[in-house]
Design an enzyme around this catalytic site. Sequence first.
Site, PDB file in Angstrom:
ATOM      1  N   ASP A 478      29.075  77.895 -24.274  1.00  0.00           N
ATOM      2  CA  ASP A 478      27.775  76.881 -24.270  1.00  0.00           C
ATOM      3  C   ASP A 478      26.644  77.790 -25.003  1.00  0.00           C
ATOM      4  O   ASP A 478      26.650  78.951 -25.098  1.00  0.00           O
ATOM      5  CB  ASP A 478      27.373  76.656 -22.851  1.00  0.00           C
ATOM      6  CG  ASP A 478      26.809  77.605 -21.729  1.00  0.00           C
ATOM      7  OD1 ASP A 478      26.913  78.761 -22.375  1.00  0.00           O
ATOM      8  OD2 ASP A 478      26.688  77.414 -20.830  1.00  0.00           O
ATOM      9  N   ASN A 486      14.236  72.716 -25.166  1.00  0.00           N
ATOM     10  CA  ASN A 486      13.922  71.289 -24.936  1.00  0.00           C
ATOM     11  C   ASN A 486      12.366  71.325 -24.163  1.00  0.00           C
ATOM     12  O   ASN A 486      11.788  70.562 -24.468  1.00  0.00           O
ATOM     13  CB  ASN A 486      14.817  70.571 -23.798  1.00  0.00           C
ATOM     14  CG  ASN A 486      16.009  70.177 -24.183  1.00  0.00           C
ATOM     15  OD1 ASN A 486      16.257  69.974 -25.461  1.00  0.00           O
ATOM     16  ND2 ASN A 486      17.313  70.074 -23.693  1.00  0.00           N
ATOM     17  N   ASP A 495      18.051  68.542 -29.802  1.00  0.00           N
ATOM     18  CA  ASP A 495      19.174  68.042 -30.648  1.00  0.00           C
ATOM     19  C   ASP A 495      19.522  68.617 -31.859  1.00  0.00           C
ATOM     20  O   ASP A 495      20.657  68.602 -32.313  1.00  0.00           O
ATOM     21  CB  ASP A 495      18.781  66.506 -30.933  1.00  0.00           C
ATOM     22  CG  ASP A 495      18.752  65.691 -29.630  1.00  0.00           C
ATOM     23  OD1 ASP A 495      19.459  66.028 -28.430  1.00  0.00           O
ATOM     24  OD2 ASP A 495      18.357  64.630 -29.559  1.00  0.00           O
ATOM     25  N   GLU A 521      25.232  71.245 -23.443  1.00  0.00           N
ATOM     26  CA  GLU A 521      25.047  72.212 -24.438  1.00  0.00           C
ATOM     27  C   GLU A 521      26.447  73.104 -24.516  1.00  0.00           C
ATOM     28  O   GLU A 521      26.872  73.968 -25.041  1.00  0.00           O
ATOM     29  CB  GLU A 521      23.969  73.240 -24.168  1.00  0.00           C
ATOM     30  CG  GLU A 521      24.378  74.287 -22.799  1.00  0.00           C
ATOM     31  CD  GLU A 521      23.564  73.762 -21.817  1.00  0.00           C
ATOM     32  OE1 GLU A 521      23.475  74.227 -20.661  1.00  0.00           O
ATOM     33  OE2 GLU A 521      23.567  72.372 -21.755  1.00  0.00           O
TER      34      GLU A 521
END
Length: 607
Positions: A478, A486, A495, A521
């Site tokens: 990840d 974010n 994104d 993620e």
Amino acid sequence: MFASLSARIYALGALVLLALASFAAILVDSSRQAGEAVQWANHSSAVIETTQIALNQLRSAESGTRGYILTRSPTFATSFDEAVNNADLNIGRVVAMTRDNPAQYGRAQELAKLIKDRCEMLRQSVDLGRRDDFSKAQAKIANGQGRELMDAVLVRTRNFLDNERALQSSRTEAVNERLRWTEGLTLGGAGLVALLVVIGFLLLIRGIDRPLAAVLRVMTDLGNGQRSARIGEAMGSREFSELAQSYNAMANQLERAVADQVSSETQLQEANAELQRNSETLRQRGGVIEMLGGMAHRMQAARTDDELAQIIRVFVPRVLPGIPGALYAHNNSRNLLIPIAGWGGMEADKEGFAPEQCWALRRGQSHFLREVGSDIVCSHADPDEIYHCEPLLAGGEVIGVLYLHGTVEDETRFRLTVLAENIASALVNHRLQRSLREQTIRDPLTGLFNRRYMEETLTLEIARATRSGVPLSVVMCDIDHFKRFNDEFGHDAGDAVLQAVAAELKKQFRSGDVICRFGGEEFTIIAPGTTAQVLMDRVEQVRQAVGEITVRQKGRTLGLISMSFGIASWASGMDGNGEALIQAADVALYQAKREGRNRVIVNGTVA
């Protein structure tokens, strides 16, 4: 003075009555002898007429035989039986009527035998047809024996009729001699009255003889086959004029009937030939449609491009025999016509070509060259070859193109049109199925496989590893501190980071590795045929490559990206659905997180 023959006869009768009043006895005797002579003349006329009827019926039998053998219609056979029976009956009457004259009787018997022989030959041909042996019947007609026999019949008939007409003329002359003798008596005995009677009779005979001879002459010509024979000269009396008009009308109807019969036979032959051609065309088209139906069912069931190509290579050469070619399908993402399959020894261009290079796609209709230099050449084709491009369209959208080497003849256009429709429909269906499958197994944001596909694939790979004993490893990874992207830059930035990482993962791992977005993620990589230790070096390269990614979003740099990786290999004691293997790789990932992130850890208990 008298336009009507009846009026002339009435006037002459009055004179005759006056003469008869004076010379009754002489005239009674003379009339009796003249009556006998007239009966013999009528007898000759009956013989001539009956002979001609028999000959015409023989010709009708011949026509019925040919009609039946050529058209195989039972109607002609029925008319043949009637004509043959009547011909036999009438020639028998002629033989009976000439018994008083030995010479003519002999000729009549000879003619009757020839007619019976010809009728028997015609019966043999008809009997062959009724036994459904038309080829022998046609051969029998074509061998020429019938024509030779018929020629002999015509020669004997002409000889017989000439003698009978001569006899008729002599008997008519006898009648005239009797009348002249009577007239002489009348002239000698009655003076002026007798002279008037003679003049009246001469005028009457002349008024009858001339039109009668014209009628007999034309009827003889008609009997000899001159269907255009008509009475054209003046008849001299109203009755004979009406007779001439009636005869001409009858002859016109007969000529039209014969012409209509010939035309009907020709039209029937043409219609039969056309029916046979249409029947063969329908049979061939039915076979093509049946073949295309089987092809369509298989194409609808195809799941991969290889399966579709195999179907094309098997069926298209059967639908278009002797025409090599290739099928190109339109790739929307690349805007190229990509080769699917080639057949007939033709190798498709592996690189493909752009739609604008094909005039068939640009025009939305077939484009072909039947000879070099006859039309514009497509850019993707060889300018020195004869070819045909058939566009595959659906709803105005380019689906693909059929590229054929050679000429597509007009009778093959139906096959090509139906084939193009079937292939276009199958390509649309194949594209839709692939799109729907991609939607179910792909993550829409990153384009990687989704978790559902990962679970299905992992189960299959574990089963394969169990059977073959090949190694199987899984990577769980990840993005470190993903939440800050974010929080600091917004979810659009997050994104963008996910998409950049996904692109790098696809670039770094092998084509046989299955790269999936596990969720959020987190990512999962299934590596068949690879141990954890071997995989560790590759994953380390991936980690370093991710660290070099620079993501810009809305004109700003989002900062450095790092990832943590956990690797585990499958062991025989694990379950078959992969949960234990995923958990082992997840444990290694958490260990990497605890030890400071941005590193690769192999699960020690598994590796």
